[in-house]
Design a protein around this motif. Sequence first.
Motif, PDB file in Angstrom:
ATOM      1  N   MET A  36      35.777  16.688  19.426  1.00 58.97           N
ATOM      2  CA  MET A  36      35.126  17.908  18.953  1.00 58.97           C
ATOM      3  C   MET A  36      35.900  18.484  17.771  1.00 58.97           C
ATOM      4  SD  MET A  36      33.442  19.651  22.205  1.00 58.97           S
ATOM      5  CE  MET A  36      31.680  19.382  22.228  1.00 58.97           C
ATOM      6  N   GLY A  92      43.065  27.870  19.850  1.00 61.73           N
ATOM      7  CA  GLY A  92      41.872  27.062  20.130  1.00 61.73           C
ATOM      8  C   GLY A  92      40.958  27.792  21.104  1.00 61.73           C
ATOM      9  N   GLY A  93      39.917  27.074  21.531  1.00 60.38           N
ATOM     10  CA  GLY A  93      38.955  27.676  22.446  1.00 60.38           C
ATOM     11  C   GLY A  93      39.579  28.027  23.789  1.00 60.38           C
ATOM     12  N   THR A  94      40.554  27.244  24.204  1.00 58.45           N
ATOM     13  CA  THR A  94      41.192  27.513  25.499  1.00 58.45           C
ATOM     14  C   THR A  94      41.836  28.893  25.483  1.00 58.45           C
ATOM     15  OG1 THR A  94      41.574  25.172  25.881  1.00 58.45           O
ATOM     16  CG2 THR A  94      42.975  26.711  27.110  1.00 58.45           C
ATOM     17  N   ASN A  97      39.234  31.664  25.394  1.00 59.30           N
ATOM     18  CA  ASN A  97      38.586  31.868  26.694  1.00 59.30           C
ATOM     19  C   ASN A  97      39.526  32.560  27.684  1.00 59.30           C
ATOM     20  OD1 ASN A  97      36.170  30.762  25.848  1.00 59.30           O
ATOM     21  ND2 ASN A  97      36.628  28.712  26.602  1.00 59.30           N
ATOM     22  N   HIS A 122      33.423  25.199  30.081  1.00 62.21           N
ATOM     23  CA  HIS A 122      34.595  24.352  29.782  1.00 62.21           C
ATOM     24  C   HIS A 122      35.696  24.562  30.823  1.00 62.21           C
ATOM     25  CE1 HIS A 122      38.216  23.115  27.426  1.00 62.21           C
ATOM     26  NE2 HIS A 122      37.374  22.162  27.066  1.00 62.21           N
ATOM     27  N   THR A 170      29.983  21.487  26.053  1.00 64.94           N
ATOM     28  CA  THR A 170      30.852  20.368  25.694  1.00 64.94           C
ATOM     29  C   THR A 170      30.189  19.024  25.996  1.00 64.94           C
ATOM     30  OG1 THR A 170      32.623  21.843  26.389  1.00 64.94           O
ATOM     31  CG2 THR A 170      33.233  19.568  25.943  1.00 64.94           C
ATOM     32  N   ASP A 195      30.956  31.417  24.933  1.00 66.92           N
ATOM     33  CA  ASP A 195      31.827  30.349  24.466  1.00 66.92           C
ATOM     34  C   ASP A 195      31.072  29.532  23.431  1.00 66.92           C
ATOM     35  OD1 ASP A 195      33.491  28.283  23.970  1.00 66.92           O
ATOM     36  OD2 ASP A 195      33.778  27.657  26.058  1.00 66.92           O
ATOM     37  N   ALA A 197      32.800  27.973  21.060  1.00 70.80           N
ATOM     38  CA  ALA A 197      33.953  27.309  20.439  1.00 70.80           C
ATOM     39  C   ALA A 197      33.497  26.134  19.586  1.00 70.80           C
ATOM     40  CB  ALA A 197      34.928  26.837  21.515  1.00 70.80           C
ATOM     41  N   ASP A 223      35.482  28.433  17.154  1.00 70.35           N
ATOM     42  CA  ASP A 223      36.657  27.726  16.637  1.00 70.35           C
ATOM     43  C   ASP A 223      36.462  27.100  15.265  1.00 70.35           C
ATOM     44  OD1 ASP A 223      37.866  28.301  19.009  1.00 70.35           O
ATOM     45  OD2 ASP A 223      37.951  26.234  19.740  1.00 70.35           O
ATOM     46  N   HIS A 225      38.512  25.127  13.987  1.00 71.78           N
ATOM     47  CA  HIS A 225      39.035  23.743  13.983  1.00 71.78           C
ATOM     48  C   HIS A 225      38.091  22.726  14.652  1.00 71.78           C
ATOM     49  CE1 HIS A 225      41.739  24.131  17.906  1.00 71.78           C
ATOM     50  NE2 HIS A 225      40.501  23.853  18.226  1.00 71.78           N
ATOM     51  N   LYS A 226      36.888  23.163  14.995  1.00 74.66           N
ATOM     52  CA  LYS A 226      35.903  22.180  15.469  1.00 74.66           C
ATOM     53  C   LYS A 226      34.883  21.967  14.330  1.00 74.66           C
ATOM     54  CE  LYS A 226      36.690  22.807  20.408  1.00 74.66           C
ATOM     55  NZ  LYS A 226      37.650  23.923  20.517  1.00 74.66           N
TER      56      LYS A 226
HETATM   57  C1  LIG Z   1      32.681  24.746  24.615  1.00 76.14           C
HETATM   58  C2  LIG Z   1      34.170  24.577  24.542  1.00 76.14           C
HETATM   59  N1  LIG Z   1      34.967  25.617  24.837  1.00 76.14           N
HETATM   60  C3  LIG Z   1      36.301  25.527  24.784  1.00 76.14           C
HETATM   61  C4  LIG Z   1      36.924  24.350  24.416  1.00 76.14           C
HETATM   62  C5  LIG Z   1      38.417  24.261  24.376  1.00 76.14           C
HETATM   63  O1  LIG Z   1      38.857  24.266  23.050  1.00 76.14           O
HETATM   64  P1  LIG Z   1      40.322  23.810  22.651  1.00 76.14           P
HETATM   65  O2  LIG Z   1      40.445  22.390  23.069  1.00 76.14           O
HETATM   66  O3  LIG Z   1      40.342  24.022  21.168  1.00 76.14           O
HETATM   67  O4  LIG Z   1      41.280  24.686  23.352  1.00 76.14           O
HETATM   68  C6  LIG Z   1      36.137  23.241  24.099  1.00 76.14           C
HETATM   69  C7  LIG Z   1      36.756  21.974  23.733  1.00 76.14           C
HETATM   70  O5  LIG Z   1      36.155  21.013  23.395  1.00 76.14           O
HETATM   71  C8  LIG Z   1      34.728  23.348  24.165  1.00 76.14           C
HETATM   72  O6  LIG Z   1      33.906  22.321  23.903  1.00 76.14           O
END
Ligand SMILES: Cc1ncc(COP(=O)(O)O)c(C=O)c1O
Length: 382
Positions: A36, A92-94, A97, A122, A170, A195, A197, A223, A225-226
Amino acid sequence: MKPYVSALNATLKPVNVLVRDMQIEPQSFDRVLSSMCTEPHPVARKAAERFLATNPGDPGTYPNVTALEEDAIATLGEIAGLEDPAGYVASGGTEANIQAVRIARDRAETRTLNVVMPESGHFSFQKAADVLGVELRIVPTDDDFRADLEAVRSCVDAETAMVVGVAGTTEYGRVDPIPELGEIARSVGALLHVDAAWGGFVLPFTDHEWHFGHAAVDTMAIDPHKMGQAAVPAGGLLVRSDDLLDELAVDTPYLESTSQATLTGTRSGAGVASAVAAMDELWPEGYRRQYARSRHNAEWLANALEKRGYDVVDPTLPLVAADLPRSTFDALRDEGWRISRTGTGELRVVCMPHVSREMLASFIGDLDRLEVRASVPVASGD
Ligand SMILES: Cc1ncc(COP(=O)(O)O)c(C=O)c1O
């Protein structure tokens, strides 16, 4: 030798191996179909390199990158339909979230809390629940892999602090019914987190209702970076109003700035600078063109797989899932294709900006070759 020392020796490498390791080339993207993330846009790469040694976690010392972060949040707000946006560039998305759950937890008035999320959410929410000590209630999705509204309705209660909707899942690239989830969240006094991301940089060019302007959204992960083509690490946390961000702020006694809302302390300015550079270059027309390319590629791949008799989950965003036999999947991986599987075992291909039609044609070519080989009867020898 003491066990500790022998274990240590086993992990130490001779110097010549270390030197060779330093020369390892980074992963090429020419067979990457499962990621991603993508190759950063050239301007994003350059900006990341220039700002590598800056730390937006210390605005008193690194004011230039702090100013850039304000630009990043302003553009993210524009993309996500939010006037006067607040937020920051996360790892990042983590992180985004986790921080959103933290906001909801700290806002809530009850001591025992839950967060309600569709099963397509996720796994970072699992981390959030573990770290923050909240109950994560996972509800089923409907036949189209979107949050089942009835299930969400019957799961929320007075202790629900947050409802999660995913805008670009995802595994299947689905967009949950965000306005309806907002209504459910409001009906129990909970916040709505979206979300986006992965989906946030393609959804502006679709008819989906997913952002702050479409629904009662309180917080969002989006995000750069995606799909935004920034260098890692550049995630985004957006919040509807400053007071939500204040929930995260802690005092920072030894810094010139007075408080910090991020989860990490020191963080690389590379992500911030590359996010701004990519968005300045691509928002909106460059992203629109990229979305059109990725969507056509996803449709082409879905078609090609369907023609060969595989069950395909119709792509709504540029992500294709299809039911391939396990042995074919493994053989494709042996050919060097970086592919992954959904939780139920389907092949999953994410049509990121680096994924070209030529790459997909070569992938299908390998698939055809492997299938022919698999269908040729093995000579019995008698
Ligand atoms: C929908 C979604 N949310 C959150 C994340 C987590 O993002 P990261 O890996 O940048 O922390 C992802 C990762 O692919 C994602 O697809």
